[in-house]
Write an enzyme that holds these catalytic residues in place. Structure first.
Site, short mmCIF file in Angstrom:
data_model
loop_
_atom_site.label_atom_id
_atom_site.label_comp_id
_atom_site.label_asym_id
_atom_site.label_seq_id
_atom_site.Cartn_x
_atom_site.Cartn_y
_atom_site.Cartn_z
N CYS A 56 124.27 42.03 -46.70
CA CYS A 56 124.96 40.74 -46.78
C CYS A 56 126.14 40.67 -45.81
O CYS A 56 127.20 41.22 -46.07
CB CYS A 56 125.44 40.54 -48.22
SG CYS A 56 126.45 39.09 -48.48
N CYS A 100 129.34 39.17 -47.19
CA CYS A 100 130.02 40.13 -48.07
C CYS A 100 130.94 41.03 -47.25
O CYS A 100 132.09 41.26 -47.62
CB CYS A 100 129.01 41.01 -48.81
SG CYS A 100 127.90 40.11 -49.91
#
Length: 107
Positions: A30, A33
């Site tokens: 991700c 993230c």
């Protein structure tokens, strides 16, 4: 770096904490993230002793992900006294926005 929690220590580190806990549900794949990491680190410093910030790798901890219905990453669940009191989804918070949000719940 923020402390990591997992399916095994989630209850002790998050649910039984005497201060509010922000859980960052993230994954290695991700990119948003990872982009949030410096913002979370700085917020953890700013709120030290008032709000605990931890990370939970969703790919490695499916039980906790399922229990709290997390489907997107990053997802931020804010726990207080063992209960979810607020949540945010996505990498949309600035440092100032994150700290302001968390200060509403700070011990």
């Amino acid at each position: 770096m923020l402390n990591a929690v997992d399916d095994n220590n989630f209850a002790a580190e998050v649910l039984q904490s005497d201060q509010p806990v922000l859980v960052d549900f993230w994954a290695d794949w991700c990119a948003p993230c990872k982009a949030m990491d410096p913002i979370l680190e700085k917020a953890a410093e700013d709120l030290s002793g008032r709000v605990k910030l931890v990370k939970l790798n969703g790919a490695d901890n499916p039980s906790t992900m399922t229990q709290y219905g997390v489907r997107n990453m990053p997802t931020y669940l804010l726990f207080q006294k063992g209960e979810v009191v607020d949540m945010k989804v996505g990498a949309t918070l600035s440092h100032v926005g994150l700290v302001k949000w968390l200060e509403e719940y700070a011990a």
